[in-house]
Design a protein around this motif. Structure first.
Motif, PDB file in Angstrom:
ATOM      1  N   LEU A  29       0.824  -1.203   0.000  1.00 30.58           N
ATOM      2  CA  LEU A  29       0.000   0.000   0.000  1.00 30.58           C
ATOM      3  C   LEU A  29       0.860   1.256   0.000  1.00 30.58           C
ATOM      4  N   VAL A  30       0.297   2.329  -0.540  1.00 34.09           N
ATOM      5  CA  VAL A  30       0.891   3.660  -0.456  1.00 34.09           C
ATOM      6  C   VAL A  30      -0.163   4.560   0.168  1.00 34.09           C
ATOM      7  N   ILE A  31       0.235   5.386   1.116  1.00 27.91           N
ATOM      8  CA  ILE A  31      -0.719   6.316   1.726  1.00 27.91           C
ATOM      9  C   ILE A  31      -0.206   7.734   1.557  1.00 27.91           C
ATOM     10  N   TYR A  32      -1.075   8.604   1.109  1.00 27.44           N
ATOM     11  CA  TYR A  32      -0.821  10.040   1.055  1.00 27.44           C
ATOM     12  C   TYR A  32      -1.695  10.658   2.135  1.00 27.44           C
ATOM     13  N   PHE A  33      -1.145  11.593   2.894  1.00 30.92           N
ATOM     14  CA  PHE A  33      -1.922  12.182   3.969  1.00 30.92           C
ATOM     15  C   PHE A  33      -1.656  13.674   4.062  1.00 30.92           C
ATOM     16  N   LEU A  34      -2.695  14.388   4.454  1.00 32.82           N
ATOM     17  CA  LEU A  34      -2.646  15.841   4.573  1.00 32.82           C
ATOM     18  C   LEU A  34      -3.577  16.245   5.697  1.00 32.82           C
ATOM     19  N   LYS A  35      -3.093  17.129   6.567  1.00 30.53           N
ATOM     20  CA  LYS A  35      -3.932  17.645   7.654  1.00 30.53           C
ATOM     21  C   LYS A  35      -5.134  18.361   7.065  1.00 30.53           C
ATOM     22  N   TYR A  95      -7.590 -10.610   4.895  1.00 24.10           N
ATOM     23  CA  TYR A  95      -8.024  -9.489   5.725  1.00 24.10           C
ATOM     24  C   TYR A  95      -7.026  -9.167   6.837  1.00 24.10           C
ATOM     25  N   GLU A  96      -6.522 -10.169   7.524  1.00 20.68           N
ATOM     26  CA  GLU A  96      -5.599  -9.931   8.640  1.00 20.68           C
ATOM     27  C   GLU A  96      -4.339  -9.208   8.169  1.00 20.68           C
ATOM     28  N   ASN A  97      -3.851  -9.585   6.986  1.00 22.22           N
ATOM     29  CA  ASN A  97      -2.665  -8.928   6.430  1.00 22.22           C
ATOM     30  C   ASN A  97      -2.956  -7.494   6.028  1.00 22.22           C
ATOM     31  N   VAL A  98      -4.150  -7.250   5.515  1.00 27.69           N
ATOM     32  CA  VAL A  98      -4.537  -5.883   5.151  1.00 27.69           C
ATOM     33  C   VAL A  98      -4.558  -5.008   6.405  1.00 27.69           C
ATOM     34  N   HIS A 103      -2.234  -0.732   9.739  1.00 32.75           N
ATOM     35  CA  HIS A 103      -1.672  -0.301  11.027  1.00 32.75           C
ATOM     36  C   HIS A 103      -0.221   0.164  10.850  1.00 32.75           C
ATOM     37  N   HIS A 104       0.530  -0.531  10.012  1.00 27.89           N
ATOM     38  CA  HIS A 104       1.913  -0.134   9.742  1.00 27.89           C
ATOM     39  C   HIS A 104       1.955   1.275   9.152  1.00 27.89           C
ATOM     40  N   LEU A 105       1.096   1.553   8.188  1.00 33.71           N
ATOM     41  CA  LEU A 105       1.076   2.882   7.571  1.00 33.71           C
ATOM     42  C   LEU A 105       0.650   3.953   8.570  1.00 33.71           C
ATOM     43  N   LEU A 106      -0.362   3.659   9.366  1.00 33.65           N
ATOM     44  CA  LEU A 106      -0.845   4.647  10.328  1.00 33.65           C
ATOM     45  C   LEU A 106       0.190   4.932  11.411  1.00 33.65           C
TER      46      LEU A 106
END
Length: 139
Positions: A29-35, A95-98, A103-106
């Motif tokens: 996964l890739v996550i982009y985040f912005l306040k 599902y468990e791996n997802v 959680h790793h990304l967060l």
């Protein structure tokens, strides 16, 4: 299912997160985040390309991601706009791996700014710059 207040749906919001946000990635996964200063809750949008698989596979990946974020919404303390991109390898996850990958990304989102990667701005180089590199032997 994620409540409506937690969904990122507008194309302009996606673009704003991509252009002004920070990113973090793992193998799946890739996550982009912005306040988000206009809201007091997080919003999340998902992008699953055709490289991941056919429609059935893409929809399964999106369902798993939505449920993983719904179950871990307590972990997101601040109001963020999030865009999650599934890599092709995400199609093989259970599902468990997802949930583990989400959680790793967060967790890594909360690390100090030194750990975060800013999306790189592409710069246009002139033809003379490219030719100068060729002369130096750099390709």
């Amino acid at each position: 299912m994620l409540q409506k207040e937690h969904r990122l749906t507008d194309k302009r919001d996606f673009q704003r997160v991509f252009h002004h946000g920070q990113s973090f990635a793992n193998r799946y996964l890739v996550i982009y985040f912005l306040k988000n200063r206009n809201s007091d809750t997080f919003r999340v949008g998902f992008s699953v390309s055709k490289k991941v698989g056919k429609a059935v596979t893409r929809n399964r990946v999106k369902r798993l991601l939505r449920e993983a974020f719904r179950s871990s919404r307590d972990q997101i303390k601040e109001a963020y706009d999030l865009v999650v991109i599934a890599r092709p390898s995400a199609a093989e996850l259970e599902y468990e791996n997802v949930v583990q990958n989400v959680h790793h990304l967060l967790r890594n989102m909360d690390k100090p700014d030194a750990q975060k990667r800013k999306p790189q701005q592409q710069t246009r180089r002139s033809a003379s710059d490219k030719q100068g590199e060729r002369k130096k032997g750099v390709h």
